[in-house]
Design an enzyme around this catalytic site. Structure first.
Site, PDB file in Angstrom:
ATOM      1  N   ASP A  28       0.848  -1.193   0.000  1.00 41.75           N
ATOM      2  CA  ASP A  28       0.000   0.000   0.000  1.00 41.75           C
ATOM      3  C   ASP A  28       0.885   1.245   0.000  1.00 41.75           C
ATOM      4  OD1 ASP A  28      -1.883   2.068   0.580  1.00 41.75           O
ATOM      5  OD2 ASP A  28      -3.179   0.603   1.550  1.00 41.75           O
ATOM      6  N   SER A  78      -6.921   4.204  -1.434  1.00 42.49           N
ATOM      7  CA  SER A  78      -6.703   2.754  -1.422  1.00 42.49           C
ATOM      8  C   SER A  78      -7.964   1.947  -1.667  1.00 42.49           C
ATOM      9  CB  SER A  78      -6.082   2.334  -0.074  1.00 42.49           C
ATOM     10  OG  SER A  78      -4.810   2.895   0.091  1.00 42.49           O
ATOM     11  N   THR A 141      -7.963  -1.945   1.685  1.00 43.83           N
ATOM     12  CA  THR A 141      -7.457  -2.992   0.794  1.00 43.83           C
ATOM     13  C   THR A 141      -8.089  -4.352   1.077  1.00 43.83           C
ATOM     14  OG1 THR A 141      -5.376  -1.815   0.459  1.00 43.83           O
ATOM     15  CG2 THR A 141      -5.381  -4.182   0.005  1.00 43.83           C
ATOM     16  N   GLU A 202      -5.541  -7.231  25.707  1.00 48.60           N
ATOM     17  CA  GLU A 202      -4.127  -6.863  25.734  1.00 48.60           C
ATOM     18  C   GLU A 202      -3.901  -5.477  26.321  1.00 48.60           C
ATOM     19  OE1 GLU A 202      -0.258  -7.017  22.718  1.00 48.60           O
ATOM     20  OE2 GLU A 202      -2.288  -7.327  21.950  1.00 48.60           O
ATOM     21  N   GLU A 255      -4.266  -7.041  17.021  1.00 49.46           N
ATOM     22  CA  GLU A 255      -4.305  -5.707  17.620  1.00 49.46           C
ATOM     23  C   GLU A 255      -5.734  -5.166  17.582  1.00 49.46           C
ATOM     24  OE1 GLU A 255      -1.987  -3.741  19.084  1.00 49.46           O
ATOM     25  OE2 GLU A 255      -0.439  -5.295  18.905  1.00 49.46           O
ATOM     26  N   ASP A 270       4.360  -9.813  18.622  1.00 47.74           N
ATOM     27  CA  ASP A 270       3.738  -9.475  17.345  1.00 47.74           C
ATOM     28  C   ASP A 270       4.419 -10.205  16.199  1.00 47.74           C
ATOM     29  OD1 ASP A 270       2.152  -7.331  18.630  1.00 47.74           O
ATOM     30  OD2 ASP A 270       4.111  -6.380  18.874  1.00 47.74           O
ATOM     31  N   HIS A 305       2.326   8.652   5.027  1.00 45.67           N
ATOM     32  CA  HIS A 305       1.398   9.710   5.436  1.00 45.67           C
ATOM     33  C   HIS A 305       1.956  10.526   6.605  1.00 45.67           C
ATOM     34  CE1 HIS A 305      -1.933   9.136   2.780  1.00 45.67           C
ATOM     35  NE2 HIS A 305      -2.159   7.887   3.152  1.00 45.67           N
ATOM     36  N   HIS A 414      -1.193  11.018  -1.276  1.00 45.84           N
ATOM     37  CA  HIS A 414      -0.782  10.045  -2.283  1.00 45.84           C
ATOM     38  C   HIS A 414      -0.188  10.749  -3.491  1.00 45.84           C
ATOM     39  CE1 HIS A 414      -4.036   7.076  -0.629  1.00 45.84           C
ATOM     40  NE2 HIS A 414      -3.020   7.245   0.197  1.00 45.84           N
TER      41      HIS A 414
END
Length: 496
Positions: A28, A78, A141, A202, A255, A270, A305, A414
């Site tokens: 992406d 996206s 996506t 978590e 997450e 992770d 970004h 973008h």
């Protein structure tokens, strides 16, 4: 070296097999500048100069360029791009899985304008299907593989206006369960699956991580109920490799929102994108009819970004490692593998740096103001630092930071130039020249004989499905969450 490359090209034969499997690796925001800079970074991470480094994606023999504009904007987002390369139809900005007759945020324009994706076409043909992402699984996506919505921001019902719900539109998270039976779902996004206020197992004290849903549904529990009669197992990362040996379905949400950046990831807590890709393939490849897998390096985009080039480039290197793992676990004679991007960014690589200079460093040339600048910069974004018409002096500054930009914005935008598509495996030569982004879905489908155009498999024997049953496992939280004691609230709901 040139002579050897020429001979390899002359010796290359087109693979015209039917693609049993399709792996689509999507970076992406991974424009060509990002690929180049990541290649150098990967080499420098291995104590090399960097420029001559060969990434795994660089070895793909077939390449083309893809035009990314959406129906209504020169520079896309996206969701419109994902609808193009997954569903074969260009559409409007911010819309997912619908054609351009649908309008951004206008629910009443959605009905009758839905379009399906290659993931569904593959599922309908008997293949197993999966999505792996480093973002939330409801993000633009992955959402385009299964959802139909006039707003990519409708992650849960709490994100929708009352008028849209009254008119019959539904949120993306609920469509994850309702639209297509996806065999493997791995990423983040569990807060969009649970009732409002539900404590995250978590991060129980973090208010932003708590459940968002206003309808009271626990979609993770609903997913488990859909697998009644199948074997259910909860597992941590160490157990997952064993579980996959007897499992055909898995939901792993590591997450509450997006997964962690590669440079911030705790390898114990992770999993990397290469690890989750491996898990997905080991599950999906047990289907004798083959599989379709989307693997998204989604946080490349988010690094850009934020104008954090280091973040974006490390995410790109991680995606390349996932590509390597995918090739290792599959047979190129029967697996079509693509690497591409949805769009680029306003990201530039400039300034005549010397060979071997840190890709995150400064140009040896100074500007007319007699101040240095970084070789990586952005056209716009949060890195704008001009004060009183003067740039900051960065001679003694570590430039592994927010890169400079020409125009001040809270979030960098973008870019609109073409992106590359790289291909290997059955019918990879179809990915050539300069094509509309929507072409990719049609070419993938043709290669695998899924969807409408079945000419490629006419007269060819097709594998039969010998799978008598389906087992299921769920790993909705990170490994550390599953091995720590006395988790209550959501965890209790997930385990019962």
């Amino acid at each position: 070296q040139g002579a050897k490359a020429l001979q390899a090209a002359l010796d290359r034969k087109f693979n015209t097999n039917v693609a049993k499997n399709i792996m689509l690796f999507l970076g992406d925001g991974m424009g060509i500048t990002t690929i180049t800079a990541a290649r150098i970074l990967k080499g420098q991470m291995n104590n090399q100069s960097g420029e001559e480094t060969v990434m795994i994606m660089d070895t793909f023999p077939h390449a083309g360029l893809v035009k990314t504009y959406s129906v209504d904007f020169q520079i896309p987002d996206s969701s419109s791009t994902a609808t193009a390369y997954l569903c074969g139809v260009k559409t409007n900005l911010n819309t997912v899985g619908v054609n351009a007759a649908s309008r951004n945020g206008v629910c009443k324009t959605q009905k009758g304008n839905e379009v399906t994706s290659i993931l569904k076409w593959a599922k309908d043909s008997g293949k197993s299907v999966g999505i792996v992402t480093t973002t939330r699984v409801q993000h633009a996506t992955p959402a385009a593989t299964y959802a139909h919505t006039v707003s990519r921001k409708w992650y849960s019902d709490a994100d929708m206006p009352a008028s849209a719900k009254k008119e019959g539109c539904t949120d993306i998270a609920s469509q994850l369960l309702n639209n297509t039976d996806i065999d493997v779902i791995i990423g983040g996004g569990r807060k969009y699956m649970t009732p409002k206020g539900t404590r995250d197992p978590e991060y129980p004290r973090d208010l932003a991580s708590r459940g968002k849903r206003g309808d009271g549904r626990d979609l993770i529990s609903d997913w488990r109920k859909m697998k009644v009669g199948k074997v259910h197992r909860d597992c941590n990362v160490e157990q997952q490799i064993d579980v996959t040996l007897a499992t055909f379905n898995i939901l792993s949400l590591f997450e509450p929102g997006d997964m962690r950046f590669e440079v911030e990831r705790d390898p114990i807590m992770d999993p990397s994108i290469a690890e989750t890709t491996e898990k997905a393939i080991r599950i999906l490849r047990k289907n004798p009819k083959g599989f379709f897998l989307l693997v998204e390096g989604g946080r490349i985009d988010q690094g850009h970004h934020a104008s954090r080039a280091s973040m974006a480039l490390h995410e790109t290197v991680a995606l390349d490692n996932a590509v390597a793992k995918g090739l290792e676990l599959t047979n190129e004679e029967e697996t079509l593998t693509l690497v591409t991007a949805d769009h680029s960014h306003s990201f530039s690589f400039n300034g005549y740096p010397f060979r071997g200079q840190s890709i995150l460093g400064k140009s040896p040339l100074y500007g007319k103001d007699m101040l240095p600048y970084t070789t990586l910069m952005y056209g716009n974004g949060p890195g704008y630092k001009v004060v009183n018409n003067k740039r900051p002096d960065i001679r003694n500054v570590d430039t592994n930071y927010v890169q400079l930009s020409a125009v001040p914005l809270d979030s960098e935008t973008h870019g609109g130039e073409d992106v590359v598509v790289l291909a290997r495996g059955p019918m990879a030569h179809l990915f050539h020249g300069v094509q509309e982004q929507s072409y990719l879905a049609h070419a993938m489908a043709y290669a695998a004989c899924v969807g409408r155009d079945l000419r490629h498999c006419e007269g060819r024997p097709q594998p039969t499905n010998t799978d008598g049953g389906r087992n299921a496992a769920v790993s909705p939280v990170s490994s550390i969450s599953l091995v720590t004691a006395a988790l209550t609230g959501l965890l209790a709901a997930l385990l019962h």
